[in-house]
Design an enzyme around this catalytic site. Structure first.
Site, PDB file in Angstrom:
ATOM      1  N   HIS A  24       0.834  -1.207   0.000  1.00  0.00           N
ATOM      2  CA  HIS A  24       0.000   0.000   0.000  1.00  0.00           C
ATOM      3  C   HIS A  24       0.871   1.260   0.000  1.00  0.00           C
ATOM      4  O   HIS A  24       0.693   2.155  -0.836  1.00  0.00           O
ATOM      5  CB  HIS A  24      -0.914  -0.008   1.228  1.00  0.00           C
ATOM      6  N   GLU A  25       1.806   1.325   0.947  1.00  0.00           N
ATOM      7  CA  GLU A  25       2.646   2.520   1.058  1.00  0.00           C
ATOM      8  C   GLU A  25       3.608   2.654  -0.125  1.00  0.00           C
ATOM      9  O   GLU A  25       3.818   3.750  -0.643  1.00  0.00           O
ATOM     10  CB  GLU A  25       3.419   2.495   2.380  1.00  0.00           C
ATOM     11  N   HIS A  28       1.985   4.206  -3.175  1.00  0.00           N
ATOM     12  CA  HIS A  28       1.916   5.673  -3.156  1.00  0.00           C
ATOM     13  C   HIS A  28       3.214   6.273  -3.688  1.00  0.00           C
ATOM     14  O   HIS A  28       3.204   7.224  -4.475  1.00  0.00           O
ATOM     15  CB  HIS A  28       1.678   6.174  -1.727  1.00  0.00           C
TER      16      HIS A  28
END
Length: 226
Positions: A24-25, A28
């Protein structure tokens, strides 16, 4: 609380949670670099190394304390946010939407992959006994964790991804006022979580829709594995 069951639950959820948070991170960071901001890359945060994304308070201490305080009924936590300089994006307001969506999008993809793996393992004849049950439960945990992260992070209030998507889509004046809530957004969201607002009026409906979407996407897989 059964200590053996607790250990088993931790082991089942450990790998799915680590992947869910890390990818997820990192997503980004990759999206930000794609649209012109290399801040995450320069700081070494555009990585799949989970240690780079763990926040001691939000990822480790808070979930454990809340889990024990609620006897396992509720868990809440967060990872260390990937730094993004929205002013360095080529088209800040528009590109902010894509950078914000990259994280939940990564969780949706992981939920799909865990579900595919679950169907494959079942098709190979794994059953719910002993060690085989562990892998099936891990796949189910992988689907659940990522669906939860997908739904929660799309809640439309900064600093959550959904809030940043909304800021990018709204006209300038309302977007400005919504963005000003970001310093207090976490506490507002936490309060809404405790009151049950997020669960009842956001999480449950969005998760139902997400599971329906996954069922639709998995139709070819279930057909092939019959």
């Amino acid at each position: 609380m059964d200590f053996n069951n607790l250990i088993q639950t931790v082991l089942i959820y450990a790998l799915p949670v680590i992947f869910a948070i890390t990818v997820h991170e990192a997503a980004h960071g990759y999206a930000a670099k794609r649209f012109g901001d290399d801040t995450a890359w320069m700081l070494g945060r555009m990585t799949f190394n989970p240690l780079k994304h763990i926040d001691p308070l939000g990822t480790l201490l808070m979930p454990v304390l809340i889990y024990f305080a609620t006897s396992g009924a509720f868990v809440f936590g967060y990872a260390k946010p990937v730094p993004v300089r929205f002013d360095r994006l080529r088209h800040p307001k528009r590109d902010m939407v894509w950078v914000a969506l990259a994280g939940p999008g990564a969780n949706l993809l992981q939920a799909l992959l865990w579900a595919v793996l679950l169907f494959v393992l079942i098709a190979l004849g794994l059953n719910m006994e002993a060690s085989e049950r562990f892998f099936l439960e891990m796949c189910r945990a992988g689907v659940l964790v990522n669906v939860v992260m997908f739904a929660f992070n799309l809640f439309p209030l900064p600093p959550l991804d959904g809030g940043r998507v909304l800021v990018g889509l709204l006209p300038n004046k309302p977007a400005y006022w919504l963005a000003r809530l970001e310093p207090w957004g976490f506490f507002i969201v936490l309060g809404l979580v405790i009151l049950g607002v997020v669960s009842n009026y956001w999480m449950q409906p969005v998760m139902r829709l997400t599971y329906s979407l996954l069922d639709l996407l998995l139709t070819p897989v279930t057909y092939l594995l019959r």
